[in-house]
Design an enzyme around this catalytic site. Structure first.
Site, PDB file in Angstrom:
ATOM      1  N   ARG A  59       0.872  -1.381   0.034  1.00  0.00           N
ATOM      2  CA  ARG A  59      -0.047  -0.023  -0.204  1.00  0.00           C
ATOM      3  C   ARG A  59       0.924   1.349  -0.079  1.00  0.00           C
ATOM      4  NH1 ARG A  59      -1.479   2.615   4.240  1.00  0.00           N
ATOM      5  NH2 ARG A  59      -1.710   0.842   5.571  1.00  0.00           N
ATOM      6  N   TYR A 116     -15.189  16.558 -16.234  1.00  0.00           N
ATOM      7  CA  TYR A 116     -15.768  14.813 -16.195  1.00  0.00           C
ATOM      8  C   TYR A 116     -16.583  14.779 -14.905  1.00  0.00           C
ATOM      9  CZ  TYR A 116     -15.512  10.164 -14.868  1.00  0.00           C
ATOM     10  OH  TYR A 116     -16.019   9.007 -14.433  1.00  0.00           O
ATOM     11  N   ASP A 188      -6.110  17.538 -15.743  1.00  0.00           N
ATOM     12  CA  ASP A 188      -6.344  16.145 -16.095  1.00  0.00           C
ATOM     13  C   ASP A 188      -6.442  16.023 -17.653  1.00  0.00           C
ATOM     14  OD1 ASP A 188      -7.940  13.896 -17.045  1.00  0.00           O
ATOM     15  OD2 ASP A 188      -9.388  14.062 -15.394  1.00  0.00           O
ATOM     16  N   LYS A 213      -7.921   4.739 -19.344  1.00  0.00           N
ATOM     17  CA  LYS A 213      -8.297   5.083 -20.842  1.00  0.00           C
ATOM     18  C   LYS A 213      -7.153   4.769 -21.888  1.00  0.00           C
ATOM     19  CE  LYS A 213     -12.146   6.299 -19.181  1.00  0.00           C
ATOM     20  NZ  LYS A 213     -11.761   6.570 -17.491  1.00  0.00           N
TER      21      LYS A 213
HETATM   22  C1  LIG Z   1     -11.335  13.026 -18.092  1.00  0.00           C
HETATM   23  C2  LIG Z   1     -11.771  11.889 -16.933  1.00  0.00           C
HETATM   24  N1  LIG Z   1     -10.858  11.933 -15.869  1.00  0.00           N
HETATM   25  C3  LIG Z   1     -10.856  11.045 -14.947  1.00  0.00           C
HETATM   26  C4  LIG Z   1     -11.900   9.919 -15.187  1.00  0.00           C
HETATM   27  C5  LIG Z   1     -11.837   8.892 -14.020  1.00  0.00           C
HETATM   28  O1  LIG Z   1     -10.879   7.830 -14.129  1.00  0.00           O
HETATM   29  P1  LIG Z   1     -11.516   6.235 -13.651  1.00  0.00           P
HETATM   30  O2  LIG Z   1     -12.746   5.850 -14.080  1.00  0.00           O
HETATM   31  O3  LIG Z   1      -9.964   5.470 -14.095  1.00  0.00           O
HETATM   32  O4  LIG Z   1     -11.331   6.407 -12.022  1.00  0.00           O
HETATM   33  C6  LIG Z   1     -12.387   9.755 -16.314  1.00  0.00           C
HETATM   34  C7  LIG Z   1     -13.267   8.585 -16.465  1.00  0.00           C
HETATM   35  O5  LIG Z   1     -13.934   8.416 -17.498  1.00  0.00           O
HETATM   36  C8  LIG Z   1     -12.305  10.880 -17.369  1.00  0.00           C
HETATM   37  O6  LIG Z   1     -12.845  10.529 -18.386  1.00  0.00           O
END
Ligand SMILES: Cc1ncc(COP(=O)(O)O)c(C=O)c1O
Length: 415
Positions: A59, A116, A188, A213
């Protein structure tokens, strides 16, 4: 004292360890061990106390997960240097790590109106319970961001490419506004990947990815990562240790393997997305296409200025939002009419995925809020995969043409 022969169970537990090769393994080893044995109690105390390098507990640190984070840092920081990474169990765990590291009761965050959904929910529903307020503003307008910044603002949160309009953030302008106020710019960059844009080169302090992704790229692993300079990253690491959102080694293996083909996959996906966007824009059933590679997209100029030009020119990402004429039922019919592209959530994998936006990812937004975010009621988001471009365009054209025929027949989609 005579040595007592060991019993069968003891011998089974105390097996000889597997060899650790001196030669560099080209496939990433998966270190599944949750704990590590020390030669002495002093060594245990020194490693745990961070006076000596080493591993104690997964962890806290895991060699496979650390290797993954370092690999993302190498790609994001290729031109700025001195960048390290922290790996998390998901993109949301990574986002939570940054938000908890840099906010406190009374702190303020400026975030995109089109953030998001998970990030929006975390900020508006969870952080707000702990006295952290967020203003959601149009990030494509640095003047509005500047106006929203207050003395308590600790973070300006941006997304390189926004979901699903593919709005492009003017990162240097946002960095300047954040830094003038003593805040950090966090980006992000999930939709862009370091192949399309590296925000640290444009003034960002931290970059966050949902590695689920493009980085993993095969829709078979969940993870997240935060990269930045060690001094800025240290509080994020501290939150990771406190909250326990560490990336598991098996997932780290898959995600690190994904990185080896990231440039090849993403360039190809971007090229196919550009062709699909252009083809869709010519189809009579289509009211609008959002893709920054198209000449009329409002973010095109910013993308050309900030995104990696590379020897073959700028890539604009691989998400295309196609809005047919009509209401929500037109969008659903378009998605349902596809044969190759799958109706599914997520993005960035080898398969092309499509989803009607208003009824799924943005279902919490009413008609007015959708319009304010620039999302039409029929909009369908495509995450372009690795299929041959001709096949994909044929699939989308067929679905659009069928849609046009249904619309002509009963006037259903002409609302
Ligand atoms: C732009 C963006 N940031 C963060 C996330 C969150 O990622 P996770 O699903 O791996 O927690 C997503 C998920 O779709 C996303 O599209």
């Amino acid at each position: 004292m005579s040595e007592q022969p060991l019993g069968e169970n003891t011998r089974a537990v105390h097996l000889p360890p597997a060899p650790v090769p001196r030669q560099e393994p080209l496939g990433t080893p998966v270190w599944r061990s949750a704990t590590y044995a020390f030669a002495t109690s002093q060594e245990y105390a020194d490693v745990l106390g961070e006076r000596m390098p080493g591993y104690t507990y997964s962890r806290i640190d895991n060699p496979t997960s650390d290797g993954f984070a370092a690999a993302v840092a190498a790609l994001e920081g290729a031109r700025v240097g001195g960048v390290t990474g922290e790996a998390f169990a998901s993109g949301m765990a990574a986002i939570t790590g940054v938000l908890l590291a840099y906010t406190h009761a009374g702190a303020h965050v400026v975030a995109p109106a089109a953030a998001y959904g998970g990030t929006y929910g975390l900020m508006s529903e969870l952080l707000s319970r702990f006295g952290v307020t967020t203003d959601f503003v149009d990030m494509t307008d640095p003047a509005r961001v500047r106006a929203a910044i207050r003395p308590e603002t600790r973070l300006v949160w941006a997304e390189t490419l926004a979901n699903p309009t593919m709005a492009v953030a003017d990162l240097p302008a946002l960095a300047e506004a954040a830094h003038e106020a003593g805040a950090l710019l966090v980006v992000d960059s999930t939709f862009a990947t370091p192949v399309v844009c590296r925000p640290l080169e444009h003034g960002a302090d931290l970059v966050v990815h949902s590695a689920t992704k493009y980085i993993g790229g095969h829709s078979d692993a969940t993870g997240g990562v935060v990269v930045g300079r060690p001094g800025v990253l240290a509080p994020v690491r501290a939150v990771r240790l406190h909250t326990g959102g560490a990336l598991a080694p098996d997932e780290a293996f898959l995600l690190r393997r994904g990185l080896e083909t990231l440039p090849l996959r993403v360039r190809r996906q971007c090229d196919t997305a550009a062709l699909l966007a252009a083809a869709a824009a010519r189809h009579p059933a289509v009211a609008r296409v959002d893709y920054p590679g198209l000449p009329d997209h409002p973010g095109r100029e910013t993308a050309v200025r900030l995104f990696d030009a590379g020897p073959e020119g700028t890539r604009f990402g691989a998400i295309v939002t196609i809005t047919p004429h009509g209401g929500p039922e037109a969008g659903m019919a378009l998605a349902d009419g596809l044969r190759l592209a799958k109706v599914a959530t997520s993005l960035g994998g080898t398969h092309t995925l499509a989803g009607h936006i208003a009824s799924t990812t943005h279902r919490q937004l009413d008609e007015q809020a959708l319009a304010a975010a620039g999302i039409g009621p029929a909009a369908v988001r495509f995450s372009v995969g690795l299929e041959d471009a001709d096949d994909l365009i044929h699939d989308v054209n067929n679905a659009l043409t069928a849609l046009g025929r249904i619309g002509e027949r009963d006037g259903a989609f002409n609302s």
